[in-house]
Design a protein around this motif. Structure first.
Motif, short mmCIF file in Angstrom:
data_model
loop_
_atom_site.label_atom_id
_atom_site.label_comp_id
_atom_site.label_asym_id
_atom_site.label_seq_id
_atom_site.Cartn_x
_atom_site.Cartn_y
_atom_site.Cartn_z
N LEU A 44 -8.93 2.13 3.08
CA LEU A 44 -7.58 2.53 2.79
C LEU A 44 -7.31 2.51 1.30
O LEU A 44 -7.83 1.66 0.57
N GLN A 45 -6.47 3.45 0.86
CA GLN A 45 -6.05 3.50 -0.54
C GLN A 45 -4.54 3.41 -0.59
O GLN A 45 -3.84 4.13 0.14
N LEU A 46 -4.02 2.57 -1.46
CA LEU A 46 -2.58 2.42 -1.60
C LEU A 46 -1.98 3.63 -2.28
O LEU A 46 -2.41 4.04 -3.35
N LEU A 47 -0.97 4.23 -1.63
CA LEU A 47 -0.24 5.36 -2.22
C LEU A 47 0.96 4.87 -3.03
O LEU A 47 1.22 5.36 -4.13
N LEU A 48 1.70 3.94 -2.47
CA LEU A 48 2.88 3.42 -3.14
C LEU A 48 3.37 2.17 -2.43
O LEU A 48 2.95 1.90 -1.31
N LYS A 49 4.26 1.45 -3.09
CA LYS A 49 4.81 0.23 -2.51
C LYS A 49 6.25 0.03 -2.97
O LYS A 49 6.65 0.51 -4.04
N TYR A 50 7.02 -0.67 -2.15
CA TYR A 50 8.39 -1.02 -2.48
C TYR A 50 8.55 -2.52 -2.33
O TYR A 50 8.26 -3.08 -1.26
N PHE A 51 9.04 -3.15 -3.40
CA PHE A 51 9.34 -4.57 -3.33
C PHE A 51 10.83 -4.81 -3.55
O PHE A 51 11.44 -5.64 -2.86
N SER A 52 11.40 -4.13 -4.51
CA SER A 52 12.82 -4.29 -4.81
C SER A 52 13.21 -3.20 -5.80
O SER A 52 12.37 -2.43 -6.26
N GLY A 53 14.51 -3.14 -6.10
CA GLY A 53 14.97 -2.21 -7.13
C GLY A 53 15.24 -0.83 -6.57
O GLY A 53 15.73 -0.67 -5.45
N ASP A 54 14.89 0.17 -7.35
CA ASP A 54 15.15 1.56 -6.99
C ASP A 54 14.56 1.87 -5.62
O ASP A 54 13.37 1.63 -5.38
N MET B 89 -13.68 -1.02 13.56
CA MET B 89 -14.03 -1.00 12.15
C MET B 89 -13.56 -2.32 11.55
O MET B 89 -12.42 -2.73 11.79
N TYR B 90 -14.42 -2.97 10.80
CA TYR B 90 -14.06 -4.22 10.14
C TYR B 90 -13.96 -3.94 8.64
O TYR B 90 -14.93 -3.57 7.99
N LEU B 91 -12.75 -4.13 8.13
CA LEU B 91 -12.45 -3.80 6.74
C LEU B 91 -12.27 -5.07 5.92
O LEU B 91 -11.65 -6.03 6.37
N CYS B 92 -12.79 -5.03 4.73
CA CYS B 92 -12.58 -6.11 3.78
C CYS B 92 -11.73 -5.56 2.63
O CYS B 92 -11.88 -4.40 2.23
N ALA B 93 -10.85 -6.38 2.13
CA ALA B 93 -10.02 -6.00 0.98
C ALA B 93 -9.93 -7.18 0.03
O ALA B 93 -10.10 -8.33 0.43
N SER B 94 -9.66 -6.88 -1.23
CA SER B 94 -9.48 -7.96 -2.20
C SER B 94 -8.35 -7.62 -3.15
O SER B 94 -7.97 -6.45 -3.30
N SER B 95 -7.82 -8.65 -3.77
CA SER B 95 -6.73 -8.45 -4.73
C SER B 95 -6.69 -9.62 -5.70
O SER B 95 -7.25 -10.69 -5.44
N PHE B 96 -5.99 -9.41 -6.81
CA PHE B 96 -5.66 -10.54 -7.67
C PHE B 96 -4.65 -11.39 -6.91
O PHE B 96 -3.94 -10.92 -6.03
N PRO B 97 -4.55 -12.67 -7.24
CA PRO B 97 -3.55 -13.50 -6.56
C PRO B 97 -2.15 -13.14 -7.00
O PRO B 97 -1.95 -12.47 -8.00
N GLY B 98 -1.16 -13.55 -6.20
CA GLY B 98 0.23 -13.31 -6.57
C GLY B 98 0.87 -12.25 -5.72
O GLY B 98 0.20 -11.35 -5.21
N GLN B 99 2.17 -12.40 -5.58
CA GLN B 99 2.94 -11.46 -4.76
C GLN B 99 2.87 -10.07 -5.38
O GLN B 99 2.97 -9.90 -6.58
N GLY B 100 2.69 -9.11 -4.52
CA GLY B 100 2.74 -7.74 -4.98
C GLY B 100 1.43 -7.19 -5.50
O GLY B 100 1.36 -6.03 -5.88
N ALA B 101 0.40 -8.02 -5.53
CA ALA B 101 -0.88 -7.53 -6.03
C ALA B 101 -1.47 -6.51 -5.07
O ALA B 101 -1.50 -6.72 -3.86
N GLU B 102 -1.96 -5.41 -5.62
CA GLU B 102 -2.50 -4.33 -4.79
C GLU B 102 -3.80 -4.77 -4.13
O GLU B 102 -4.67 -5.36 -4.76
N GLN B 103 -3.93 -4.45 -2.84
CA GLN B 103 -5.17 -4.70 -2.13
C GLN B 103 -6.08 -3.49 -2.28
O GLN B 103 -5.66 -2.36 -2.09
N TYR B 104 -7.33 -3.75 -2.59
CA TYR B 104 -8.35 -2.72 -2.67
C TYR B 104 -9.29 -2.90 -1.48
O TYR B 104 -9.83 -3.99 -1.28
N PHE B 105 -9.46 -1.82 -0.73
CA PHE B 105 -10.24 -1.88 0.50
C PHE B 105 -11.66 -1.37 0.28
O PHE B 105 -11.90 -0.41 -0.45
N GLY B 106 -12.58 -2.01 0.99
CA GLY B 106 -13.94 -1.50 1.06
C GLY B 106 -14.04 -0.40 2.10
O GLY B 106 -13.07 -0.12 2.81
#
Lengths: 114, 114
Positions: A44-54, B89-106
């Motif tokens: 999967l690839q992230l297209l966009l996200k909404y957390f707050s604001g606009d 399908m078994y998917l793995c994803a990773s991200s930097f820590p913290g709220q809102g960090a984008e997940q990158y999928f394998g």
């Protein structure tokens, strides 16, 4: 518990036509909302996200989505579809305490007619 | 561009056998996720790691599934014994820590249990 409904299992549009994919969510507080795209055999690839604001969010590949709290919706739009947009699209919701724990909808498959 | 690596890409196994999947996240991503995606459905989170610690495994069927991330880098998901219903399908994803960090999928591992 949070949940996501994508009412359209399959949508077909002509190349160059506009697109809207529907997403309705259920969550008690302000959610984190995402749209992902998955091409065959790929992750999967992230297209966009909404957390707050606009409430109108711009994403990659010319996509945008609008958060409507009153309708519990987060619909994805694109003004002019390209053949390369054919893929499966997933809407996801997460809590504001663990944005990583996303609940996904079952997806909408987009077919683009030449 | 850095990517999440998964292996194998495809696995066919007989029921009651053991099977393991491997994931190597993007360098520097402290958070790692394992998802299961049944055909026609959206991904379902099985386990979430922060470094080597499990943050959430509430949806992991612990009688047969196990996951580890011993050094806080790569991770292994194991199923023993495999059942027909584990085909997915078994998917793995990773991200930097913290709220809102984008997940990158394998790209995922497609498991077929016969």
């Amino acid at each position: 518990a949070q949940s996501v409904t994508q009412p359209d299992i399959h949508i077909t549009v002509s190349e160059g036509a506009s697109l809207e994919l529907r997403c309705n969510y259920s969550y008690g507080a302000t959610p984190y909302l995402f749209w992902y795209v998955q091409s065959p055999g790929q992750g999967l690839q992230l297209l966009l996200k909404y957390f707050s604001g606009d409430t109108l969010v711009q994403g990659i590949k010319g996509f945008e989505a609008e958060f409507k709290r009153s309708q519990s919706s987060f619909n994805l739009r694109k003004p002019s579809v390209h053949w390369s947009d054919a893929a499966e699209y997933f809407c996801a919701v997460a809590s504001n305490t663990n944005a990583g724990k996303s609940t996904f909808g079952d997806g909408t498959t987009l077919t683009v007619k030449p | 561009e850095a990517e999440v690596a998964q292996s194998p890409r495809y696995k066919i196994t007989e029921k009651s056998q053991a099977v393991a999947f491997w994931c190597d996240p993007i360098s520097g991503h402290a958070t790692l996720y394992w998802y299961r995606q049944i055909l026609g459905q959206g991904p379902e989170l099985l386990v979430q790691f922060q470094d080597e610690s499990v943050v959430d495994d509430s949806q992991l069927p612990k009688d047969r599934f196990s996951a580890e991330r011993l050094k806080g880098v790569d991770s292994t998901l194991k199923i023993q014994p495999a059942e027909l219903g584990d085909s997915a399908m078994y998917l793995c994803a990773s991200s930097f820590p913290g709220q809102g960090a984008e997940q990158y999928f394998g790209p995922g591992t497609r498991l077929t249990v016969t």
